[in-house]
Structure formats: C-alpha cells, structure tokens
Design a protein around this motif. Sequence first.
Motif: not given
Ligand code: ATP
Length: 442
Positions: A180, A182, A190-192, A195, A197, A264-267, A269, A306-308, A311
């Motif tokens: 992504r 970002e 944490f955010r790269t 990454f 999943q 967030e660590i995991e969603g 949905h 869905s977890a990272g 992360r």
């Molecule tokens: P955020 O709101 O933090 O951008 P998101 O809600 O878009 O995240 P999801 O699309 O639900 O995230 O992705 C599922 C998981 O993937 C997240 O819980 C996180 O652990 C991981 N993740 C998402 N984006 C990143 C990122 N840019 N870098 C590292 N891990 C990520």
Amino acid sequence: MKTEVTMDQLVSLCKRRGFVYQSSEIYGGLSGAWDYGPLGVELKNRIRDCWWKEMTQLQDNIVGLDAAIMMHPKVWEASGHVDNFSDPMVDCRQCKNRFRADQVDLASPCPECGGKGTFTEPREFNLMFSTHLGAVKNDSSIVYLRPETAQGIFVNFKNVMQTSRVKIPFGIAQIGKAFRNEVTTKSFIFRTCEFEQLEMQFFVKPGDEDQWFSYWKESRNAYYKRLGIREDFLRYSDHGPDELAHYAKVACDIEYRFPIGWQEIEGIHSRTDFDLSRHQEYSGKDLNYLDPDTKERFVPYVVETSAGLTRTVLMVLADAYEEETLKDGEKRTVMHFHPSVAPVTAAVLPLVKKDGLDELASSIERDLREHFPTFYDKAGAIGRRYRRMDEIGTPFCITIDYQTKDDQTVTLRFRDTMEQVRVPVGELAARINEEIRAYARM
Ligand code: ATP
C-alpha cells in the motif's frame, strides 16, 4: 510493574541485536521499508508458523492457499479497490509534504514546516501501487501489487471448492505480502508500504454470519493471549456505521496498546456476499455453492480475520520488552518472548573454554539442534553471556561446568526468573519441551 517501552528503545534494540534494519541503510534508507535481520527473520517466521498451525492444522475445516501477488486487473475493479481504496490527502504548499487528511488538523500549522494556512484541499489518493506487465506500457498492461491477500482467496473459491471436498462452513487461509502506498510511515514497522498479512476467509451460509463473527472475534483474541500477549494490553474496538469499509456489514478490530497508543492489530469483518457476488458479476462465472444435503444454491457469506504479520512482530517485541532492576541494583534488558516464538530457544554455554568443557558443550548443542533453535556461545564471562541471551529473549540457557564431566548433569537457567536447576544431559530436550508447553507469562 514493567516499565513502558518507547518506540525509540525498540528501534534501538532491533538495530543493535539484528532484529530489524532500515532498508537500503547504506544509501540513507528508504522511507517505509525495513529489512529483517538474523534474529528478526527467525521471530517473524516463528510467529507466522504459529498462526498457520492455529488456523489450518488445528482446525477441522480450514485449508491453505498461496496466490500470486499480481492478479488480473479486473480483480481490483470487482473488489472495489480501483474506485474506493483511497485516503483523502492534503499537501503543504510550502514544504510539499503530503499528509493523511484525518491525521492533521487543517486549521493548524503544518507539522513539518510550521507554515500557516498552507494546506491544499483534501484529494483522494489511491493506495495501490501499479506497474506494467509485459513489454508494452499502456492502459491495458496495468497490473497492481495486491493491497490485501483476501482477493486471491475469493478468486480461487471455486477451485478450492471443487478440489478439496470442503463443505460449508469452511475457511481458506493465506499468508503473503501486500503493498500500500501509505503516506504516513513514521512508526517503524507498524505501518509500511510493503508488509505481510495473515488472512482467513470463512465461508458460511447466509444467516449464519453473526454467529461466526462472534466466534472468530473471541477465538482470535484468545489466540493472542495464548501467544503470551498481556491481557490488559488487548481490547476490542467495534466499528461504527461511518467507519465501515465499503464491503463490510459489521467489523471489529482487535487493538493492542502500542508505544504509539491503542492501534489495530487485526480486523474481523463480516463481508456478506459482496466479494463473491462482484467476482461472479465481473468474471461471468458461477460462484454459487450447492449444498449437498439440502440441494440449496447460494452465494456464501464471508467472515474474515485479517491480521498483519509484520505488525504482530512489532506487538510481540513491544510486549516482551523490559528493563529490569535486579536485587543487587544491576540492570538487565530482557525480552520475555513466548518460547514458541523466541528466535533462539536454548543457548548452550561452557563455563570456561578449556579442559574439554567447550567440546562437551558443543556436542550437547549439536544434539539439541534437531529439537529447537539453539545457539552456542563460549566467549566472555558467564554473567555477560546470560545478559546477551536475556536481551534477545532466549528462554533457556544451559551451562556446562566441571560437574558435567563427573555426573552428566548441566545447569538449566530460566530467563524470566533467573532460577537455575540441575538436569541430566539426556533429559534436556524433553524437559525444555515440557517447560515450553507449560509456559505462562510471568
Ligand atoms: P489502517 O486503518 O491501520 O490503515 P486497515 O484497517 O486498512 O488498517 P486492513 O485492511 O483491515 O487494515 O488490514 C488488515 C491488517 O493488515 C491490519 O490489521 C494490520 O495489522 C495490517 N496492515 C494494514 N496496513 C498495513 C501497513 N501499511 N503496514 C503494516 N501492516 C498493515
């Protein structure tokens, strides 16, 4: 009470001990990209393997998949990512830095240059990276690097259904890279932009989704506790109607209290039949499920976890870190990794490197290698060697001394309590495996 770790302390330990390095560091680094060093890759792989075991081997009805990163461009039209996967961004007209609109106060000065009233109007900025496949660069050769692994699962739903004898409810699990573009990348791993999943899509009969949503919410939270994560550093955060992604009916995040706050660590949905129906429409292929018992045909609903992975590595590092003052006033940095994910399970240390103790220690270490990851260290005072092992989170140290030559016993030292017991060499592997099974976070 354990002191709170700061992000700077973690970054420093990770660099010093070879967990995580800045990408392309000798060229000044690349924003939002990190490399995993010798200990980091072991930690990441072991966390990955724990997830895979939990989500496939220990389940009755979940199978695995490993789909390609590049997929047909229509996948991302069907999934809604071409139209919807964007963040509103603002640029500072003065310093040209870009920010996520929800992360800056538009009425305040620019956080980078302090300019007042310099922000542009928010504009949508798609987070997908694109490139061209093949020799010709035109609109029809565009492909995207996947921004999530989930779509690889949806487009293979029919293949898996036809080749695996799975019956609804069933799941498909996948681990892989996602990309992504970002903009905010200042929080270490944490955010790269690149990454990994850990995703699982669970296909259910329409109407059963609420029950499965609750089931996975609890099951995933329980998993993190079993991984040794502190209970009071975990919480649920339910999405309000205005926070729901374009595909979601209900959603809940599992959050961890990172050094940068609750995140967030995991969603989890509840995605309805949104994805399968869209792929049915865009591909023209029938993605219905035929219930073999009732003969009902339906497009399944999906509950996903869905977890990272990268992360999760950060969470495990942050949760494990402690700077402890011992009774004699000495300080030690200790990483309380769960033994199932620690990069090294047992270090073997000869008390001195003479009188045959080093050869003896080395042969004990070789024998233990096939049971778990080991490390042999004969250099320096024993106390300093223990500290080095504490700092990389090695849960067990085995010391070979003169008594070992007489009675074939060794000292087994426990990282968390620093207690030592005497164990016969022949029982070491079994004893350590038993300790790993019984391990509960102190
Ligand atoms: P955020 O709101 O933090 O951008 P998101 O809600 O878009 O995240 P999801 O699309 O639900 O995230 O992705 C599922 C998981 O993937 C997240 O819980 C996180 O652990 C991981 N993740 C998402 N984006 C990143 C990122 N840019 N870098 C590292 N891990 C990520």
